[in-house]
Motif scaffolding. Sequence first.
Motif, PDB file in Angstrom:
ATOM      1  N   ALA A  12      34.595  15.734  23.194  1.00 57.29           N
ATOM      2  CA  ALA A  12      35.534  15.982  22.106  1.00 57.29           C
ATOM      3  C   ALA A  12      34.960  17.138  21.296  1.00 57.29           C
ATOM      4  CB  ALA A  12      35.702  14.733  21.238  1.00 57.29           C
ATOM      5  N   ASP A  13      35.782  17.770  20.469  1.00 56.21           N
ATOM      6  CA  ASP A  13      35.262  18.844  19.620  1.00 56.21           C
ATOM      7  C   ASP A  13      34.039  18.343  18.871  1.00 56.21           C
ATOM      8  OD1 ASP A  13      37.375  20.296  20.527  1.00 56.21           O
ATOM      9  OD2 ASP A  13      38.489  20.317  18.640  1.00 56.21           O
ATOM     10  N   ALA A  14      32.911  19.066  19.015  1.00 58.12           N
ATOM     11  CA  ALA A  14      31.632  18.582  18.480  1.00 58.12           C
ATOM     12  C   ALA A  14      31.175  19.453  17.326  1.00 58.12           C
ATOM     13  CB  ALA A  14      30.578  18.561  19.581  1.00 58.12           C
ATOM     14  N   SER A  15      31.139  18.876  16.127  1.00 57.66           N
ATOM     15  CA  SER A  15      30.633  19.582  14.957  1.00 57.66           C
ATOM     16  C   SER A  15      29.190  19.194  14.650  1.00 57.66           C
ATOM     17  CB  SER A  15      31.511  19.302  13.739  1.00 57.66           C
ATOM     18  OG  SER A  15      31.561  17.912  13.475  1.00 57.66           O
ATOM     19  N   GLU A  16      28.695  18.155  15.318  1.00 54.87           N
ATOM     20  CA  GLU A  16      27.305  17.742  15.155  1.00 54.87           C
ATOM     21  C   GLU A  16      26.855  16.975  16.384  1.00 54.87           C
ATOM     22  OE1 GLU A  16      28.253  13.930  12.266  1.00 54.87           O
ATOM     23  OE2 GLU A  16      27.662  15.826  11.388  1.00 54.87           O
ATOM     24  N   MET A  17      25.554  16.806  16.510  1.00 52.56           N
ATOM     25  CA  MET A  17      24.967  16.176  17.695  1.00 52.56           C
ATOM     26  C   MET A  17      23.695  15.459  17.278  1.00 52.56           C
ATOM     27  SD  MET A  17      23.454  18.191  21.042  1.00 52.56           S
ATOM     28  CE  MET A  17      24.954  19.144  21.236  1.00 52.56           C
ATOM     29  N   THR A  18      23.458  14.268  17.815  1.00 43.88           N
ATOM     30  CA  THR A  18      22.230  13.522  17.551  1.00 43.88           C
ATOM     31  C   THR A  18      21.445  13.369  18.850  1.00 43.88           C
ATOM     32  OG1 THR A  18      23.235  12.311  15.713  1.00 43.88           O
ATOM     33  CG2 THR A  18      21.258  11.358  16.686  1.00 43.88           C
ATOM     34  N   LEU A  19      20.164  13.735  18.816  1.00 48.75           N
ATOM     35  CA  LEU A  19      19.308  13.702  20.002  1.00 48.75           C
ATOM     36  C   LEU A  19      18.014  12.967  19.679  1.00 48.75           C
ATOM     37  CD1 LEU A  19      19.652  17.475  20.935  1.00 48.75           C
ATOM     38  CD2 LEU A  19      20.860  15.589  22.056  1.00 48.75           C
ATOM     39  N   GLY A  20      17.451  12.294  20.682  1.00 38.37           N
ATOM     40  CA  GLY A  20      16.129  11.704  20.545  1.00 38.37           C
ATOM     41  C   GLY A  20      15.068  12.779  20.679  1.00 38.37           C
ATOM     42  N   PHE A  21      14.023  12.729  19.803  1.00 35.95           N
ATOM     43  CA  PHE A  21      13.006  13.779  19.832  1.00 35.95           C
ATOM     44  C   PHE A  21      11.705  13.240  19.251  1.00 35.95           C
ATOM     45  CE2 PHE A  21      11.643  18.220  18.389  1.00 35.95           C
ATOM     46  CZ  PHE A  21      11.321  18.624  19.672  1.00 35.95           C
ATOM     47  N   HIS A  22      10.599  13.514  19.947  1.00 35.25           N
ATOM     48  CA  HIS A  22       9.280  13.006  19.568  1.00 35.25           C
ATOM     49  C   HIS A  22       8.952  13.356  18.117  1.00 35.25           C
ATOM     50  CE1 HIS A  22       4.954  12.264  19.676  1.00 35.25           C
ATOM     51  NE2 HIS A  22       5.096  11.696  20.865  1.00 35.25           N
ATOM     52  N   GLN A  23       8.421  12.382  17.387  1.00 32.99           N
ATOM     53  CA  GLN A  23       8.153  12.566  15.967  1.00 32.99           C
ATOM     54  C   GLN A  23       7.125  13.656  15.678  1.00 32.99           C
ATOM     55  OE1 GLN A  23       9.626  11.323  13.436  1.00 32.99           O
ATOM     56  NE2 GLN A  23      10.368   9.260  13.797  1.00 32.99           N
ATOM     57  N   SER A  24       6.210  13.914  16.610  1.00 29.60           N
ATOM     58  CA  SER A  24       5.156  14.895  16.358  1.00 29.60           C
ATOM     59  C   SER A  24       5.583  16.329  16.638  1.00 29.60           C
ATOM     60  CB  SER A  24       3.921  14.569  17.207  1.00 29.60           C
ATOM     61  OG  SER A  24       3.359  13.348  16.812  1.00 29.60           O
ATOM     62  N   MET A  25       6.752  16.507  17.250  1.00 34.16           N
ATOM     63  CA  MET A  25       7.199  17.854  17.568  1.00 34.16           C
ATOM     64  C   MET A  25       7.839  18.516  16.350  1.00 34.16           C
ATOM     65  SD  MET A  25       6.376  18.447  20.725  1.00 34.16           S
ATOM     66  CE  MET A  25       4.879  17.578  20.249  1.00 34.16           C
ATOM     67  N   GLU A  26       7.394  19.745  16.064  1.00 34.36           N
ATOM     68  CA  GLU A  26       7.939  20.515  14.939  1.00 34.36           C
ATOM     69  C   GLU A  26       8.818  21.629  15.482  1.00 34.36           C
ATOM     70  OE1 GLU A  26       6.445  23.365  11.250  1.00 34.36           O
ATOM     71  OE2 GLU A  26       4.999  22.114  12.339  1.00 34.36           O
ATOM     72  N   LEU A  27      10.080  21.597  15.099  1.00 28.84           N
ATOM     73  CA  LEU A  27      11.011  22.615  15.561  1.00 28.84           C
ATOM     74  C   LEU A  27      10.796  23.916  14.795  1.00 28.84           C
ATOM     75  CD1 LEU A  27      14.192  20.395  15.845  1.00 28.84           C
ATOM     76  CD2 LEU A  27      13.234  21.743  17.711  1.00 28.84           C
ATOM     77  N   HIS A  28      10.655  25.026  15.551  1.00 30.43           N
ATOM     78  CA  HIS A  28      10.560  26.341  14.931  1.00 30.43           C
ATOM     79  C   HIS A  28      11.947  26.949  14.770  1.00 30.43           C
ATOM     80  CE1 HIS A  28       6.359  25.820  15.281  1.00 30.43           C
ATOM     81  NE2 HIS A  28       6.247  26.141  16.560  1.00 30.43           N
ATOM     82  N   THR A  29      12.725  26.936  15.858  1.00 31.77           N
ATOM     83  CA  THR A  29      14.099  27.444  15.808  1.00 31.77           C
ATOM     84  C   THR A  29      14.982  26.627  16.729  1.00 31.77           C
ATOM     85  OG1 THR A  29      13.707  29.064  17.584  1.00 31.77           O
ATOM     86  CG2 THR A  29      13.382  29.817  15.308  1.00 31.77           C
ATOM     87  N   VAL A  30      16.256  26.518  16.358  1.00 29.39           N
ATOM     88  CA  VAL A  30      17.301  25.971  17.221  1.00 29.39           C
ATOM     89  C   VAL A  30      18.464  26.947  17.144  1.00 29.39           C
ATOM     90  CG1 VAL A  30      18.838  24.036  17.720  1.00 29.39           C
ATOM     91  CG2 VAL A  30      16.581  23.603  16.734  1.00 29.39           C
TER      92      VAL A  30
END
Length: 211
Positions: free
Chosen positions: A76-94
């Motif tokens: 369906a038209d997606a305005s947001e998304m929820t994903l599982g991700f390890h707590q220790s990982m720090e996102l630099h860019t998406v």
Amino acid sequence: NGDPGTEIGPCASEAATSWYFAAGTTRRGVEQWLVLSNPFATDARIDVEKYTIEARVDPNLQMLTAKVKLQFTPDADASEMTLGFHQSMELHTVTTESGDTVPVQRVADSNIRLQFSQPFPKGKSASITFDYAGKITGNEESPVWGIKFAAIHDDNAYFMYPSRWFPVNDYTVDRFTSDIKVTTPSDYRVVGSGNGTVDPAGPAGMRTEHI
């Protein structure tokens, strides 16, 4: 509060991948009802077709550095998304395919929530790229308490699917393919679900394998 003889609990305000309910009763005339609803304005379902992963393991620093391209199609038209991700990982860019930066928020149960300025249209294939890094010693909180699914040591390292060492959609439900390239010290060997091949163009003093 509610009708006489009923009890109502509070609603959850955000998405979760794990739910825990107190045991009900088997007494005659008693019914237990669980009402689950999506807290978002649109259907949260997406279908991830492929993960393209480039990862580098540094045993001395116990660091994992990775770049992951997630290819998906919204149901369906997606305005947001929820994903599982390890707590220790720090996102630099998406970022999206067009280079737009995607805001990310940490939410409950080792999840991240992405919000898109322009919704992805239903049925149209798209991709998002994640750049991130983090230290994994094996002592971090795991999605399953008391079980270690990822760790980096001097002489070995392991990253299992349940650890969510890459952003995971619908854990154990959404089937996908993957293309994984891992760079390690030269005396390491990579073992995975596919047949590994060595990349001769890998960095000097390191070993890059494609699985």
